[in-house]
Write a protein that holds these residues in place. Structure first.
Motif, short mmCIF file in Angstrom:
data_model
loop_
_atom_site.label_atom_id
_atom_site.label_comp_id
_atom_site.label_asym_id
_atom_site.label_seq_id
_atom_site.Cartn_x
_atom_site.Cartn_y
_atom_site.Cartn_z
N GLY A 165 0.81 -1.22 0.00
CA GLY A 165 0.00 0.00 0.00
C GLY A 165 0.84 1.26 0.00
N GLU A 166 2.04 1.20 0.62
CA GLU A 166 2.90 2.39 0.63
C GLU A 166 3.41 2.68 -0.78
OE1 GLU A 166 6.88 4.29 2.70
OE2 GLU A 166 6.20 2.31 3.32
N ILE A 167 3.79 1.63 -1.50
CA ILE A 167 4.25 1.83 -2.88
C ILE A 167 3.12 2.40 -3.73
CG2 ILE A 167 5.12 0.64 -4.94
CD1 ILE A 167 6.39 -1.40 -3.04
N GLU A 168 1.93 1.83 -3.60
CA GLU A 168 0.78 2.31 -4.37
C GLU A 168 0.44 3.76 -4.04
OE1 GLU A 168 -1.07 -2.21 -4.44
OE2 GLU A 168 -1.98 -0.65 -3.20
N ALA A 169 0.51 4.09 -2.74
CA ALA A 169 0.20 5.46 -2.32
C ALA A 169 1.19 6.45 -2.92
CB ALA A 169 0.22 5.56 -0.79
N GLN A 170 2.46 6.07 -3.01
CA GLN A 170 3.46 6.95 -3.60
C GLN A 170 3.24 7.09 -5.11
OE1 GLN A 170 5.64 8.74 -1.95
NE2 GLN A 170 5.10 7.88 0.04
N LEU A 171 2.90 6.00 -5.78
CA LEU A 171 2.74 6.03 -7.24
C LEU A 171 1.57 6.93 -7.66
CD1 LEU A 171 3.38 2.28 -8.16
CD2 LEU A 171 4.80 4.23 -8.80
N ILE A 172 0.46 6.84 -6.94
CA ILE A 172 -0.70 7.60 -7.38
C ILE A 172 -0.58 9.09 -7.08
CG2 ILE A 172 -2.26 5.64 -7.23
CD1 ILE A 172 -3.28 6.70 -4.57
N GLN A 173 0.49 9.48 -6.38
CA GLN A 173 0.73 10.91 -6.19
C GLN A 173 1.25 11.56 -7.46
OE1 GLN A 173 3.12 11.84 -2.73
NE2 GLN A 173 2.02 10.36 -1.46
N HIS A 174 1.74 10.73 -8.39
CA HIS A 174 2.24 11.29 -9.65
C HIS A 174 1.06 11.73 -10.51
CE1 HIS A 174 4.32 11.67 -13.48
NE2 HIS A 174 5.47 11.59 -12.81
N PRO A 175 1.12 12.92 -11.07
CA PRO A 175 -0.04 13.43 -11.83
C PRO A 175 -0.41 12.60 -13.05
CG PRO A 175 1.89 14.85 -12.10
CD PRO A 175 2.20 13.91 -10.99
N ALA A 176 0.53 11.79 -13.55
CA ALA A 176 0.24 10.99 -14.75
C ALA A 176 -0.35 9.63 -14.41
CB ALA A 176 1.52 10.82 -15.58
N VAL A 177 -0.50 9.32 -13.11
CA VAL A 177 -0.98 8.00 -12.70
C VAL A 177 -2.37 8.11 -12.08
CG1 VAL A 177 -0.57 6.03 -11.18
CG2 VAL A 177 1.36 7.13 -12.35
N ARG A 178 -3.31 7.32 -12.60
CA ARG A 178 -4.67 7.32 -12.06
C ARG A 178 -4.85 6.24 -11.01
NH1 ARG A 178 -9.55 5.19 -14.59
NH2 ARG A 178 -8.38 4.96 -16.51
N GLN A 179 -4.36 5.03 -11.28
CA GLN A 179 -4.45 3.92 -10.33
C GLN A 179 -3.13 3.14 -10.37
OE1 GLN A 179 -8.00 1.87 -11.70
NE2 GLN A 179 -9.12 2.57 -9.90
N ALA A 180 -2.85 2.43 -9.29
CA ALA A 180 -1.62 1.65 -9.22
C ALA A 180 -1.83 0.42 -8.35
CB ALA A 180 -0.47 2.49 -8.67
N VAL A 181 -1.17 -0.65 -8.72
CA VAL A 181 -1.18 -1.89 -7.94
C VAL A 181 0.25 -2.40 -7.87
CG1 VAL A 181 -1.95 -4.28 -7.82
CG2 VAL A 181 -3.53 -2.52 -8.58
N ALA A 182 0.68 -2.76 -6.67
CA ALA A 182 2.03 -3.32 -6.47
C ALA A 182 1.90 -4.78 -6.05
CB ALA A 182 2.80 -2.52 -5.41
N ALA A 183 2.91 -5.56 -6.40
CA ALA A 183 2.91 -6.97 -6.05
C ALA A 183 4.35 -7.46 -5.89
CB ALA A 183 2.20 -7.79 -7.13
N ALA A 184 4.51 -8.46 -5.03
CA ALA A 184 5.81 -9.14 -4.90
C ALA A 184 5.66 -10.50 -5.56
CB ALA A 184 6.18 -9.29 -3.43
N LEU A 185 6.35 -10.69 -6.67
CA LEU A 185 6.21 -11.90 -7.47
C LEU A 185 7.48 -12.73 -7.40
CD1 LEU A 185 4.52 -10.25 -10.60
CD2 LEU A 185 3.42 -11.31 -8.61
N PRO A 186 7.35 -14.06 -7.52
CA PRO A 186 8.53 -14.92 -7.45
C PRO A 186 9.51 -14.59 -8.59
CG PRO A 186 6.52 -16.21 -7.25
CD PRO A 186 6.10 -14.84 -7.66
#
Length: 486
Positions: free
Chosen positions: A445-466
């Motif tokens: 959620g912290e990564i997503e919260a930082q990403l959506i602060q960018h004016p060019a980003v509307r939504q964001a989802v972060a994941a930890a993948l193998p």
């Protein structure tokens, strides 16, 4: 009951049916209608393993060693070896200067030095002044650094000048073991990091138990690979020097170089390994000379893959392998498991049993203790518990709770687990969106919260993948939905 018994561990179905029978008997007798169903379930007690403990400042052992054997090496880095006596003198001079600059009990002082004797001296200087240190990675983005300093009102200082060693060590005030020793920030789901406040005595209890269990002493040395803002470094800095052993520090450029680690281990006769499993796997892949001195692997911070165990045994046949776990909020580690023979039924190495003077409990959604084999949230209590989060009573009250039955204060880890037979806890993952990448707790959620602060980003989802071919090694990924142009 019609049960496929092979789906359950031995004895579990019988225990479940016995609890069911007790519930029916309580209902039939009239006793069971006003109480909870849990009254029919037998939950064994989970007391803390009590060991005598006399609190003192984290640095007290180091000062005793400096008095008894001032010429012994305390810290070894690329510039050479620094003795206990010299490190005590330089950190003592620095502590006096810090007091003149406003440091003292409950005050926070930022330490932003790379791996070196200077980093060790600065940290010692801060705690000897009675203040608490705030570890800052020198590579932190400026905005993040500014936010952490502002959140703690930390003193920012010219460390090279403070550590020049000129002058005499002044009379320093005594330090209360109940005072704040350090503040380490962990990732926060709201986009804001959380500053965990740990006292001297809380961390010392953990360190002393590790020393007791594995006979750590003056002939031991540890390779300090963990960053200062990762709490494994607390053991590196205050553990080995506290009993006369030495801390061997790689240069910053060597912190991810297994060839450099192997050379340091051999040249400086390093006996203890204290890292996340991913770094131990890197060492195993690289290899060591047959006559290396490693005798103890302390592995923590993440899952320990079963396939890593035989690799480490091949690397160090005489070394003991230990799984450790816990939370920054409970002073480095709270649970341990010596890794013996691997059970074919295990999916990973078990979490273990509590360390001295610490409580591990598994509770249901109502905060009630779970019977063996029932999945619940892991909670930690005991001497090692942190005060809470710096300047954030709301989040402190959310994650630290007082058990209404025992009056015991415990930290809600958010980790899922269950008790196996014999009081052994099995770790089963998270109940939220927190992940671990090479031992570092990261809130997606912290990564997503930082990403959506960018004016060019509307939504964001972060994941930890193998990682490809490495199911237990995670890498971070983020996916964004851009704002429509125009």
């Amino acid at each position: 009951w019609d049960v496929v018994e092979a789906l359950f561990p031995a004895g579990v179905v019988g225990s479940m049916f016995a609890a069911y029978g007790r519930l029916l008997e309580r209902l039939a007798s009239g006793e069971g209608w006003s109480g909870g169903v849990d009254a029919a379930v037998a939950v064994p007690p989970r007391p803390a393993p009590a060991v005598a403990f006399a609190p003192e400042p984290l640095f007290a052992g180091f000062l005793r060693q400096a008095s008894q054997a001032p010429e012994r090496p305390a810290v070894i880095d690329g510039a050479g070896a620094m003795s206990f006596g010299e490190l005590a003198r330089i950190s003592g001079v620095a502590a006096g200067r810090l007091l003149a600059l406003g440091a003292g009990p409950e005050r926070v002082v930022a330490v932003d030095l790379p791996k070196s004797w200077q980093q060790a001296a600065a940290t010692l200087g801060v705690v000897r002044s009675g203040a608490a240190y705030l570890p800052l990675d020198p590579s932190l983005p400026p905005a993040r650094r500014t936010a952490l300093v502002a959140a703690t009102n930390a003193l920012e200082l010219d460390w090279p000048a403070l550590l020049d060693g000129q002058g005499e060590v002044p009379d320093l005030p005594s330090v209360d073991p109940a005072s704040l020793a350090y503040v380490i920030f962990t990732s926060g789901s709201t986009g804001q990091p959380k500053g965990v406040m740990v006292e001297h005595g809380a961390a010392l209890n953990t360190i002393l138990d590790i020393h007791r269990r594995w006979q750590v002493g003056r002939d031991d040395r540890v390779l300090g690979l963990s960053a200062l803002n990762f709490d494994l470094s607390v053991y590196d800095l205050f553990g080995l020097p506290g009993v006369g052993g030495a801390l061997v520090l790689p240069d910053e450029a060597e912190r991810r170089d297994p060839a450099a680690w192997a050379e340091l281990i051999t040249r400086h006769r390093v006996t203890l390994w204290n890292t996340v499993p991913a770094l131990a796997a890197m060492l195993a892949e690289h290899g060591l000379p047959a006559d290396h001195p490693l005798r103890l692997f302390l592995l923590s911070g993440d899952w320990i893959p079963l396939e890593l165990v035989p690799k480490l045994r091949a690397l160090a046949p005489k070394a003991e392998l230990v799984s450790l776990g816990g939370a920054t909020e409970a002073s480095i580690w709270s649970i341990f498991h010596p890794i013996g023979e691997l059970d074919p039924a295990w999916s990973s190495v078990p979490y273990g049993k509590p360390l001295a003077n610490q409580v591990m409990q598994v509770v249901n959604s109502r905060g009630q203790p779970c019977p063996d084999w029932v999945v619940g949230e892991i909670e930690i209590g005991g001497i090692g518990l942190a005060r809470g989060y710096f300047g954030d009573p709301a989040r402190t009250n959310e994650r630290f709770r007082t058990d209404p039955l025992t009056g015991e204060r415990r930290y809600r880890t958010g980790d899922l687990g269950r008790f196996r037979e014999g009081g052994l806890i099995e770790f089963l993952g998270r109940e939220d969106f927190q992940v671990k990448v090479q031992g570092h707790r990261i809130e997606l959620g912290e990564i997503e919260a930082q990403l959506i602060q960018h004016p060019a980003v509307r939504q964001a989802v972060a994941a930890a993948l193998p990682a490809p071919g490495q199911p237990h090694a995670k890498t971070l990924h983020a996916f964004v939905v851009p704002e429509e142009a125009g």
